[in-house]
Design a protein around this motif. Structure first.
Motif, PDB file in Angstrom:
ATOM      1  N   ARG A  22      -8.182   5.406  -2.352  1.00  0.00           N
ATOM      2  CA  ARG A  22      -7.482   4.206  -1.848  1.00  0.00           C
ATOM      3  C   ARG A  22      -7.691   4.015  -0.345  1.00  0.00           C
ATOM      4  O   ARG A  22      -7.779   2.904   0.135  1.00  0.00           O
ATOM      5  CB  ARG A  22      -5.983   4.306  -2.115  1.00  0.00           C
ATOM      6  CG  ARG A  22      -5.606   4.160  -3.575  1.00  0.00           C
ATOM      7  CD  ARG A  22      -4.141   3.766  -3.696  1.00  0.00           C
ATOM      8  NE  ARG A  22      -3.552   4.122  -4.973  1.00  0.00           N
ATOM      9  CZ  ARG A  22      -3.703   3.422  -6.095  1.00  0.00           C
ATOM     10  NH1 ARG A  22      -4.431   2.352  -6.103  1.00  0.00           N
ATOM     11  NH2 ARG A  22      -3.106   3.817  -7.213  1.00  0.00           N
ATOM     12  N   GLU A  50     -14.241   3.522  -7.361  1.00  0.00           N
ATOM     13  CA  GLU A  50     -13.284   2.526  -6.863  1.00  0.00           C
ATOM     14  C   GLU A  50     -13.099   1.406  -7.876  1.00  0.00           C
ATOM     15  O   GLU A  50     -11.992   0.897  -8.056  1.00  0.00           O
ATOM     16  CB  GLU A  50     -13.766   1.957  -5.522  1.00  0.00           C
ATOM     17  CG  GLU A  50     -13.681   2.951  -4.373  1.00  0.00           C
ATOM     18  CD  GLU A  50     -14.431   2.496  -3.118  1.00  0.00           C
ATOM     19  OE1 GLU A  50     -14.232   3.110  -2.070  1.00  0.00           O
ATOM     20  OE2 GLU A  50     -15.241   1.551  -3.199  1.00  0.00           O
ATOM     21  N   GLU A 104       1.374   4.060  -3.045  1.00  0.00           N
ATOM     22  CA  GLU A 104       1.165   5.498  -2.804  1.00  0.00           C
ATOM     23  C   GLU A 104       2.405   6.298  -3.251  1.00  0.00           C
ATOM     24  O   GLU A 104       2.301   7.342  -3.878  1.00  0.00           O
ATOM     25  CB  GLU A 104       0.858   5.735  -1.328  1.00  0.00           C
ATOM     26  CG  GLU A 104       0.425   7.153  -1.073  1.00  0.00           C
ATOM     27  CD  GLU A 104      -0.071   7.401   0.348  1.00  0.00           C
ATOM     28  OE1 GLU A 104      -0.685   6.500   0.933  1.00  0.00           O
ATOM     29  OE2 GLU A 104       0.202   8.497   0.868  1.00  0.00           O
ATOM     30  N   GLU A 113       0.837  -1.209   0.000  1.00  0.00           N
ATOM     31  CA  GLU A 113       0.000   0.000   0.000  1.00  0.00           C
ATOM     32  C   GLU A 113       0.869   1.255   0.000  1.00  0.00           C
ATOM     33  O   GLU A 113       0.628   2.197  -0.737  1.00  0.00           O
ATOM     34  CB  GLU A 113      -0.928   0.007   1.221  1.00  0.00           C
ATOM     35  CG  GLU A 113      -2.160  -0.831   0.995  1.00  0.00           C
ATOM     36  CD  GLU A 113      -3.134  -0.817   2.157  1.00  0.00           C
ATOM     37  OE1 GLU A 113      -3.207   0.206   2.856  1.00  0.00           O
ATOM     38  OE2 GLU A 113      -3.794  -1.851   2.370  1.00  0.00           O
ATOM     39  N   LYS A 166      -5.462   9.291  -3.448  1.00  0.00           N
ATOM     40  CA  LYS A 166      -5.127   8.833  -2.090  1.00  0.00           C
ATOM     41  C   LYS A 166      -6.404   8.611  -1.285  1.00  0.00           C
ATOM     42  O   LYS A 166      -6.517   7.652  -0.534  1.00  0.00           O
ATOM     43  CB  LYS A 166      -4.287   9.888  -1.365  1.00  0.00           C
ATOM     44  CG  LYS A 166      -2.857   9.976  -1.821  1.00  0.00           C
ATOM     45  CD  LYS A 166      -2.115  10.919  -0.889  1.00  0.00           C
ATOM     46  CE  LYS A 166      -0.793  11.330  -1.463  1.00  0.00           C
ATOM     47  NZ  LYS A 166      -0.136  12.389  -0.727  1.00  0.00           N
ATOM     48  N   LEU A 226      -7.643  -2.210  -4.462  1.00  0.00           N
ATOM     49  CA  LEU A 226      -7.092  -0.889  -4.799  1.00  0.00           C
ATOM     50  C   LEU A 226      -5.599  -0.788  -4.547  1.00  0.00           C
ATOM     51  O   LEU A 226      -4.989   0.241  -4.822  1.00  0.00           O
ATOM     52  CB  LEU A 226      -7.837   0.198  -4.004  1.00  0.00           C
ATOM     53  CG  LEU A 226      -9.354   0.198  -4.199  1.00  0.00           C
ATOM     54  CD1 LEU A 226     -10.003   1.260  -3.336  1.00  0.00           C
ATOM     55  CD2 LEU A 226      -9.698   0.424  -5.669  1.00  0.00           C
ATOM     56  N   ALA A 227      -5.007  -1.826  -3.972  1.00  0.00           N
ATOM     57  CA  ALA A 227      -3.552  -1.850  -3.753  1.00  0.00           C
ATOM     58  C   ALA A 227      -3.150  -3.322  -3.754  1.00  0.00           C
ATOM     59  O   ALA A 227      -2.953  -3.936  -2.704  1.00  0.00           O
ATOM     60  CB  ALA A 227      -3.182  -1.175  -2.436  1.00  0.00           C
ATOM     61  N   GLU A 265      -5.444  -0.878 -11.277  1.00  0.00           N
ATOM     62  CA  GLU A 265      -4.531  -1.732 -10.517  1.00  0.00           C
ATOM     63  C   GLU A 265      -4.309  -3.063 -11.231  1.00  0.00           C
ATOM     64  O   GLU A 265      -3.197  -3.580 -11.304  1.00  0.00           O
ATOM     65  CB  GLU A 265      -5.116  -2.007  -9.122  1.00  0.00           C
ATOM     66  CG  GLU A 265      -4.516  -1.223  -7.972  1.00  0.00           C
ATOM     67  CD  GLU A 265      -3.017  -1.411  -7.858  1.00  0.00           C
ATOM     68  OE1 GLU A 265      -2.278  -0.668  -8.527  1.00  0.00           O
ATOM     69  OE2 GLU A 265      -2.579  -2.302  -7.109  1.00  0.00           O
TER      70      GLU A 265
END
Ligand SMILES: C[S@@+](CC[C@H](N)C(=O)[O-])C[C@H]1O[C@@H](n2cnc3c(N)ncnc32)[C@H](O)[C@@H]1O
Length: 347
Positions: free
Chosen positions: A132, A258, A91, A87, A129, A233-234, A265
């Motif tokens: 996420r 999302e 970022e 994660e 950000k 999302l990560a 992703e």
């Protein structure tokens, strides 16, 4: 063993060991005669776990919490930490990519435009950000894990989300073309029902889920699936790492925005000729949703209305548009009014 020997054995310092003692992570007995600390094999092993977790960035308060849970194994700790680090890494990547674009804008645009465009890029990053970070498991999937497979009802009830469940899972597996030795990730794997169907083809299956309890059940049922804690999302995967991505009944736990970030992703982790195959609860488009909701209201089907509004049934047309704009060849299949499959192959 005394503190100096332990420090030497574990390649650390007596000061560090005393620090962990002060924080309550270890409690070595003291020799009554001279007050020297005496470490048993069990304490040395606990200390080596603490040092390992610190080395991979786990905060001290987290280590304390995790060591108190006797059911957790080292691989559980590592899995959770890997997910947290991915994660952070994603970022960081977003920030670096944005900085690269800002520098480009600064060098090419006129001063007045450059300031505005750089500000917009910063806002885009802020939004990213936020998306996420905002996702939360409001359904508490951990609490479903033990009974999840019994909960999947194939028929009955006024509204059955699992009607065509078996057909959908089988169609995903028969649609995606993967050879033995290739890697496929099943996102939102739950108890592994979808991913497990690929094992007999010799495919290496990685099951990703945000629920640790679901992953535990999955591992118990299908030890050959490699389980990873992670998020749509990560994803806990490197760029261009997998040949295929499958998912069933999971994406509708994400809002429309999302969902698009989740597709981004997936694109990041997919190899250049990779494939995505998703079976999920979704309507064909906005009009189809309206039409179905009206039908349920007219029929007084409150169960259907509640279920649909409690989750985020997708708009298939939006997902397909996104995929086509990002160089995928796309095919769709509709099982029933609320369940569709999307198959996408990178051009
Ligand atoms: C209804 S279950 C479906 C499980 C399995 N794919 C199947 O078809 O039987 C949904 C699963 O998706 C997982 N999930 C939901 N949102 C997720 C997210 N944002 N990231 C990762 N997993 C998610 C849940 O934890 C849960 O295990």
């Amino acid at each position: 063993m005394q503190i100096k020997e332990v420090a030497r054995k574990l390649n650390t310092t007596p000061r560090t060991i005393r620090f962990y003692e002060e924080k309550g992570l270890i409690t070595p007995k003291k020799n009554e005669g001279n007050d020297y600390r005496l470490f048993t094999d069990e304490e040395i092993s606990r200390l080596s776990t603490i040092l390992t977790l610190r080395e991979i960035g786990v905060p001290i308060r987290e280590i304390k919490k995790r060591l108190e849970n006797k059911n957790m194994t080292m691989s559980d700790y590592l899995n959770i930490q890997r997910s947290a680090l991915y994660e952070q890494w994603i970022e960081m990547k977003d920030m670096i990519t944005t900085i690269d674009r800002m520098i480009e804008v600064e060098q090419t645009d006129q001063v007045k435009h450059a300031i505005n465009n750089i500000y917009e890029l910063a806002q885009h990053l802020k939004n990213l950000k936020k998306i996420r970070k905002n996702w939360q498991d409001k359904w508490d999937f951990d609490s479903w894990a033990a009974d999840f497979d019994h909960y999947i009802k194939r028929d009955g009830h006024t509204f059955n989300v699992h009607q065509d469940y078996d057909e959908a899972l089988n169609r995903v597996i028969n649609t995606i073309e993967l050879a033995s030795g290739e890697t496929c990730v099943d996102i939102g794997t739950g108890t592994g029902n979808l991913g497990a169907k690929l094992l007999s083809k010799g495919v290496h299956v990685i099951g990703i889920d945000q629920s640790e309890q679901m992953l535990m059940v999955c591992k118990e049922k299908h030890p050959a699936i490699e389980t990873r804690k992670g998020h749509f999302l990560a994803l806990p995967l490197m760029d261009n790492q997998v040949d295929g991505i499958i998912s069933s009944y999971a994406l509708h736990h994400l809002t429309d925005n999302e969902k698009l970030l989740a597709l981004e992703e997936m694109t990041r982790v997919l190899k250049s000729n990779g494939q995505i195959c998703i079976a999920d609860l979704m309507f064909v488009n906005k009009e189809h949703r309206q039409q179905m909701m009206e039908t349920y209201r007219r029929e007084g089907n409150t169960e259907a209305i509640y279920s649909i509004e409690d989750e985020y049934y997708g708009d298939r047309s939006k997902l397909v548009d996104w995929l086509m704009q990002h160089d995928y060849i796309v095919e769709t299949y509709q099982f029933n009014n609320i369940l569709s499959m999307i198959y996408a192959k990178k051009k």
